[in-house]
Design an enzyme around this catalytic site. Structure first.
Site, PDB file in Angstrom:
ATOM      1  N   VAL A   1       0.840  -1.207   0.000  1.00 16.62           N
ATOM      2  CA  VAL A   1       0.000   0.000   0.000  1.00 16.62           C
ATOM      3  C   VAL A   1       0.873   1.255   0.000  1.00 16.62           C
ATOM      4  O   VAL A   1       0.596   2.216  -0.732  1.00 16.62           O
ATOM      5  CB  VAL A   1      -0.969  -0.001   1.206  1.00 16.62           C
ATOM      6  CG1 VAL A   1      -1.754   1.301   1.260  1.00 16.62           C
ATOM      7  CG2 VAL A   1      -1.937  -1.185   1.123  1.00 16.62           C
TER       8      VAL A   1
ATOM      9  N   ALA B   1       9.835   6.089   5.733  1.00 16.36           N
ATOM     10  CA  ALA B   1      10.467   5.270   6.781  1.00 16.36           C
ATOM     11  C   ALA B   1      10.172   3.801   6.535  1.00 16.36           C
ATOM     12  O   ALA B   1       9.021   3.422   6.310  1.00 16.36           O
ATOM     13  CB  ALA B   1       9.943   5.680   8.153  1.00 16.36           C
TER      14      ALA B   1
ATOM     15  N   GLU C   1      -9.923   6.662   6.331  1.00 16.22           N
ATOM     16  CA  GLU C   1     -10.894   6.117   5.375  1.00 16.22           C
ATOM     17  C   GLU C   1     -10.454   4.754   4.835  1.00 16.22           C
ATOM     18  O   GLU C   1     -11.292   3.881   4.582  1.00 16.22           O
ATOM     19  CB  GLU C   1     -11.058   7.118   4.215  1.00 16.22           C
ATOM     20  CG  GLU C   1     -12.160   6.799   3.252  1.00 16.22           C
ATOM     21  CD  GLU C   1     -13.528   6.759   3.911  1.00 16.22           C
ATOM     22  OE1 GLU C   1     -14.072   7.810   4.224  1.00 16.22           O
ATOM     23  OE2 GLU C   1     -14.055   5.641   4.106  1.00 16.22           O
TER      24      GLU C   1
ATOM     25  N   ASP D   1      -9.877 -10.024  10.843  1.00 14.85           N
ATOM     26  CA  ASP D   1      -9.764  -8.802  10.039  1.00 14.85           C
ATOM     27  C   ASP D   1     -11.103  -8.045  10.030  1.00 14.85           C
ATOM     28  O   ASP D   1     -11.150  -6.835  10.280  1.00 14.85           O
ATOM     29  CB  ASP D   1      -9.353  -9.202   8.604  1.00 14.85           C
ATOM     30  CG  ASP D   1      -9.338  -8.025   7.650  1.00 14.85           C
ATOM     31  OD1 ASP D   1      -8.388  -7.233   7.705  1.00 14.85           O
ATOM     32  OD2 ASP D   1     -10.288  -7.890   6.851  1.00 14.85           O
TER      33      ASP D   1
ATOM     34  N   LYS E   1     -12.571  -4.226  11.743  1.00 13.92           N
ATOM     35  CA  LYS E   1     -13.336  -3.243  10.959  1.00 13.92           C
ATOM     36  C   LYS E   1     -14.716  -3.012  11.581  1.00 13.92           C
ATOM     37  O   LYS E   1     -15.237  -1.890  11.580  1.00 13.92           O
ATOM     38  CB  LYS E   1     -13.442  -3.713   9.515  1.00 13.92           C
ATOM     39  CG  LYS E   1     -12.072  -3.760   8.815  1.00 13.92           C
ATOM     40  CD  LYS E   1     -12.117  -4.536   7.502  1.00 13.92           C
ATOM     41  CE  LYS E   1     -10.751  -4.596   6.844  1.00 13.92           C
ATOM     42  NZ  LYS E   1     -10.704  -5.521   5.705  1.00 13.92           N
TER      43      LYS E   1
ATOM     44  N   GLY F   1      -6.185  -3.973  -1.858  1.00 10.53           N
ATOM     45  CA  GLY F   1      -5.350  -3.756  -3.052  1.00 10.53           C
ATOM     46  C   GLY F   1      -4.642  -2.416  -2.958  1.00 10.53           C
ATOM     47  O   GLY F   1      -5.143  -1.472  -2.334  1.00 10.53           O
TER      48      GLY F   1
HETATM   49  N1  HSE Z   1      -7.109  -9.013   3.879  1.00 11.33           N
HETATM   50  C1  HSE Z   1      -8.195  -8.100   3.700  1.00 11.33           C
HETATM   51  C2  HSE Z   1      -9.197  -8.683   2.710  1.00 11.33           C
HETATM   52  C3  HSE Z   1      -7.780  -6.751   3.191  1.00 11.33           C
HETATM   53  O1  HSE Z   1      -9.049  -9.802   2.243  1.00 11.33           O
HETATM   54  O2  HSE Z   1     -10.172  -8.006   2.443  1.00 11.33           O
HETATM   55  C4  HSE Z   1      -7.121  -5.921   4.256  1.00 11.33           C
HETATM   56  O3  HSE Z   1      -7.983  -5.596   5.287  1.00 11.33           O
END
Ligand code: HSE
Length: 466
Positions: free
Chosen positions: A37, A66, A154, A226, A230, A329
């Site tokens: 990213v 960095a 965001e 993950d 979120k 992505g």
């Molecule tokens: N690994 C996550 C996904 C993306 O498959 O959506 C990063 O949060």
């Protein structure tokens, strides 16, 4: 972008900015982290800087990057001037010629220390770090507010999809009732392949890994971790909840079998991994959770396929809103980072900052207290009296059966039940009783079933949702 970033101006730059135009005062950016990213952000910033200068009057200049390991090859960042790289992130953050800090290291440490250091120096921070925000978002927002600067994120939820800003700003006057997201592209890709092509879980996962959609170690995605981070961020935005990402109740998709997907299809559903933040009984209590669920095929979330993400918001006045797009992505995530960067720089120049989400102490009720309809699959011996015993177990715990299907599998039978809405605690107790029945060989997959009463198809949620 200036030459210090070591990049060519895009071909159309001269036509966009006449050579005689005064160069706008630069906004000097420090980038922390230059992985997938980070390098995409550097690339997009270089590509778009001239256009952004015209549109905003601000010229962004990358003044330092960095990284943990200076010797590492960075195939994604070949155009970056190596002179910009440093391994001393703290010194970079504190440099007087850095106006805004973009944190793309990920994880808790050292990201937290660096973000705090930047905010305390009065420098706005843009980050895509969901783990950090889900764990320390409240504290970091308070530090940002105290120093009158932005902490914008965001890109942390839903990648390119604008969801944080709509929840924080566009829906500031709304009473949000529920936010339901498909927030993990890896699991959505796997479930889509299982649905469309009857693949089993292992093959779909292997394909996702082969395509680079899933990590070599996919556990954070397939376990729901993950999406849980979120979900915590969405709960904070929608309800001011102080729930930590690590405490969000979660179930992943590793137990979903091809036969469950087939049953779901036959019944008119698709299986999706959902992240849900929901106001219960009008609030202030909330539920924040991640689990797979059977979603009616006609629901907008059912149409979210492959690696795409979506966030479905239900509000008292606004009704239903769905935001859809690429959730991961390099370029999509970089797009969201750039939007925040421009906002942060604009606010910095104006001496203002975006409002931090209102935080309030909220009680997060455990899933066992919620009600939903359930799908339950059982393998039993195909003998007289077995169905009666199984049905008695449901009845003993007050769980009402809505529909049942049986298919023979050798000397066994597979029973698939759909229940009416039932308290999850009662359903779990039913499963315990079923496991004790000698003729029940196996309790298979158990899934929540979203129905018309769950608000997502036009009715207001009652706190007894997915
Ligand atoms: N690994 C996550 C996904 C993306 O498959 O959506 C990063 O949060």
């Amino acid at each position: 972008m200036r030459a210090s970033a070591g990049r060519e101006k895009p071909a159309d730059f001269p036509s966009l900015v006449p050579a005689t135009s005064p160069r706008p005062a630069p906004v000097r950016v420090a980038l922390l982290g230059c992985g997938h990213v980070g390098s995409a952000v550097a690339d997009l910033l270089a590509l778009r800087a001239p256009e952004i200068a015209i549109r905003t009057g601000m010229y962004f200049e990358l003044v330092g990057v960095a990284v943990a390991d200076l010797s590492r090859e960075r195939p994604g960042a070949t155009a970056l001037d190596r002179a910009l790289f440093t391994s001393d992130a703290k010194a970079l953050v504190e440099r007087d010629d850095v106006d805004v800090v973009v944190e793309l290291i990920g994880g808790l440490d050292p990201a937290r220390t660096l973000v705090e250091a930047a905010l305390c120096k009065g420098k706005p921070v843009v980050t895509a770090n969901k783990v950090l925000l889900a764990q320390a978002g409240a504290e970091l927002s308070a530090i940002a507010s105290a120093h009158g600067v932005d902490l914008l994120y965001e890109a942390a939820v839903g990648g390119a999809i604008p969801v944080v800003r709509p929840l924080r700003e566009s829906l500031a006057g709304e009473r949000v009732l529920r936010v339901t997201g498909i927030l993990n592209g890896t699991t959505n890709y796997i479930l889509t392949r299982m649905t469309d092509d009857a693949m089993d879980y292992a093959d779909a996962l292997a394909e996702a890994q082969h395509l680079g959609l899933a990590e070599r170690d996919p556990s954070a995605d397939v376990s729901g971790d993950d999406a849980a981070a979120k979900a915590a961020i969405l709960a904070a935005l929608a309800f001011g909840s102080d729930v930590l990402g690590t405490t969000v109740s979660r179930e992943g998709i590793t137990g979903i079998r091809a036969l469950d997907v087939a049953h779901a299809s036959r019944l008119g559903y698709v299986i999706k991994l959902l992240a849900v933040a929901e106001l219960l009984d009008g609030g202030p209590d909330v539920s924040v959770r991640v689990h797979p669920a059977m979603v009616p095929a006609a629901h907008p979330l059912a149409s979210v396929r492959g690696a795409f993400n979506a966030v479905f918001v239900e509000g008292e006045a606004c009704g239903e809103i769905m935001l859809y797009g690429r959730g991961a992505g390099g370029a999509p995530t970089a797009s969201a980072v750039l939007g925040d960067l421009i906002d942060a720089a604009r606010n910095l120049r104006a001496g203002s900052h975006a409002p931090a989400p209102h935080r309030a102490k909220t009680t997060v009720r455990p899933p066992s207290e919620l009600s939903a309809a359930f799908y339950i699959s059982l393998d039993v011996l195909d003998r007289p009296g077995v169905l009666a015993a199984v049905a008695a177990a449901f009845g003993a715990h007050g769980v009402s059966i809505r529909a049942m299907e049986q298919e023979g599998v050798g000397r066994e039978a597979r029973l698939v039940f759909l229940t009416h809405s039932a308290r999850e605690g009662d359903v779990r107790a039913t499963l315990e009783t079923l496991r004790e029945i000698e003729t029940v060989e196996r309790v298979g997959t158990v899934l929540r079933v979203i129905g018309p009463g769950d608000g997502a198809l036009g009715q207001a949620p009652t706190g007894t949702g997915a």
